[in-house]
Design a protein around this motif. Sequence first.
Motif, PDB file in Angstrom:
ATOM      1  N   ASN A  73      69.246 -46.963  59.048  1.00 30.90           N
ATOM      2  CA  ASN A  73      70.309 -48.015  58.508  1.00 30.90           C
ATOM      3  C   ASN A  73      69.676 -49.247  59.076  1.00 30.90           C
ATOM      4  OD1 ASN A  73      72.109 -49.752  58.144  1.00 30.90           O
ATOM      5  ND2 ASN A  73      73.745 -48.264  58.543  1.00 30.90           N
ATOM      6  N   TYR A  77      68.531 -52.971  53.480  1.00 29.12           N
ATOM      7  CA  TYR A  77      68.113 -51.847  52.811  1.00 29.12           C
ATOM      8  C   TYR A  77      69.167 -50.588  52.505  1.00 29.12           C
ATOM      9  CZ  TYR A  77      63.325 -53.235  54.162  1.00 29.12           C
ATOM     10  OH  TYR A  77      61.971 -54.062  54.179  1.00 29.12           O
ATOM     11  N   ARG A  78      68.627 -49.815  51.715  1.00 30.23           N
ATOM     12  CA  ARG A  78      69.614 -48.780  51.542  1.00 30.23           C
ATOM     13  C   ARG A  78      69.658 -47.841  52.584  1.00 30.23           C
ATOM     14  NH1 ARG A  78      67.499 -46.919  45.655  1.00 30.23           N
ATOM     15  NH2 ARG A  78      67.448 -48.907  44.685  1.00 30.23           N
ATOM     16  N   THR A  79      70.967 -47.382  52.858  1.00 28.04           N
ATOM     17  CA  THR A  79      70.779 -46.202  54.053  1.00 28.04           C
ATOM     18  C   THR A  79      70.511 -44.964  53.754  1.00 28.04           C
ATOM     19  OG1 THR A  79      73.126 -47.408  54.906  1.00 28.04           O
ATOM     20  CG2 THR A  79      72.537 -45.132  55.865  1.00 28.04           C
ATOM     21  N   TYR A  97      64.219 -47.950  50.865  1.00 26.60           N
ATOM     22  CA  TYR A  97      64.408 -48.933  49.541  1.00 26.60           C
ATOM     23  C   TYR A  97      65.193 -50.308  49.884  1.00 26.60           C
ATOM     24  CZ  TYR A  97      61.800 -45.357  46.922  1.00 26.60           C
ATOM     25  OH  TYR A  97      60.792 -44.522  46.712  1.00 26.60           O
ATOM     26  N   GLU A  98      64.848 -51.355  49.394  1.00 28.28           N
ATOM     27  CA  GLU A  98      65.524 -52.513  49.551  1.00 28.28           C
ATOM     28  C   GLU A  98      67.075 -52.380  48.957  1.00 28.28           C
ATOM     29  OE1 GLU A  98      63.682 -56.302  48.594  1.00 28.28           O
ATOM     30  OE2 GLU A  98      61.848 -55.733  49.977  1.00 28.28           O
ATOM     31  N   GLU A  99      67.814 -53.100  49.200  1.00 26.20           N
ATOM     32  CA  GLU A  99      69.310 -53.127  48.577  1.00 26.20           C
ATOM     33  C   GLU A  99      69.258 -54.413  47.839  1.00 26.20           C
ATOM     34  OE1 GLU A  99      72.283 -51.666  47.159  1.00 26.20           O
ATOM     35  OE2 GLU A  99      72.036 -50.651  49.146  1.00 26.20           O
ATOM     36  N   ASN A 100      69.555 -54.345  46.636  1.00 24.69           N
ATOM     37  CA  ASN A 100      69.778 -55.639  45.945  1.00 24.69           C
ATOM     38  C   ASN A 100      71.259 -55.868  46.237  1.00 24.69           C
ATOM     39  OD1 ASN A 100      69.863 -57.757  44.107  1.00 24.69           O
ATOM     40  ND2 ASN A 100      69.289 -56.670  42.324  1.00 24.69           N
ATOM     41  N   LEU A 101      71.292 -56.900  47.326  1.00 20.54           N
ATOM     42  CA  LEU A 101      72.548 -57.603  47.717  1.00 20.54           C
ATOM     43  C   LEU A 101      73.413 -58.409  46.486  1.00 20.54           C
ATOM     44  CD1 LEU A 101      71.638 -58.593  51.332  1.00 20.54           C
ATOM     45  CD2 LEU A 101      72.747 -56.358  50.491  1.00 20.54           C
ATOM     46  N   LEU A 104      75.706 -56.223  44.827  1.00 21.68           N
ATOM     47  CA  LEU A 104      76.872 -55.608  45.427  1.00 21.68           C
ATOM     48  C   LEU A 104      78.354 -56.070  45.086  1.00 21.68           C
ATOM     49  CD1 LEU A 104      75.462 -54.832  48.953  1.00 21.68           C
ATOM     50  CD2 LEU A 104      75.864 -53.213  47.173  1.00 21.68           C
TER      51      LEU A 104
END
Length: 121
Positions: A73, A77-79, A97-101, A104
């Motif tokens: 975590n 980034y995605r957990t 992988y990067e999380e596209n904030l 959200l």
Amino acid sequence: MKFLITLTLLLFCGATQAQRLLGTVTDAKTQEPIMGVNVFIKSIKKGVTTKKDGVFYFEQANGLQPQDTLLFNMVGYRTLKLTLDQFQKLEKKVSLYEENLSNLRTGKSVRIISISDGNSK
């Protein structure tokens, strides 16, 4: 006979050493190591953080089973959730992988309040 006793002691000492768990976390897109990823083993309730080179290390991970869960975590980034068996099949190398904030949506609003002591310069 002396050789047999020495060999038996070496085998016994080796069996009592703590089990260690080592791995590396990288960015899935750039393949660069990621520093500061939280790695948590649920069954033993212990966590560590990756170093500058993306490496994490559990000194004592005794009694882990193939079905035990590892959580990776980091903000942005995605957990990632893997069993120990899955992790070992990946040769102890994990990519996040990067999380596209911006995509959200939590359904909650955030209110920012500024507090001043009256001594602003």
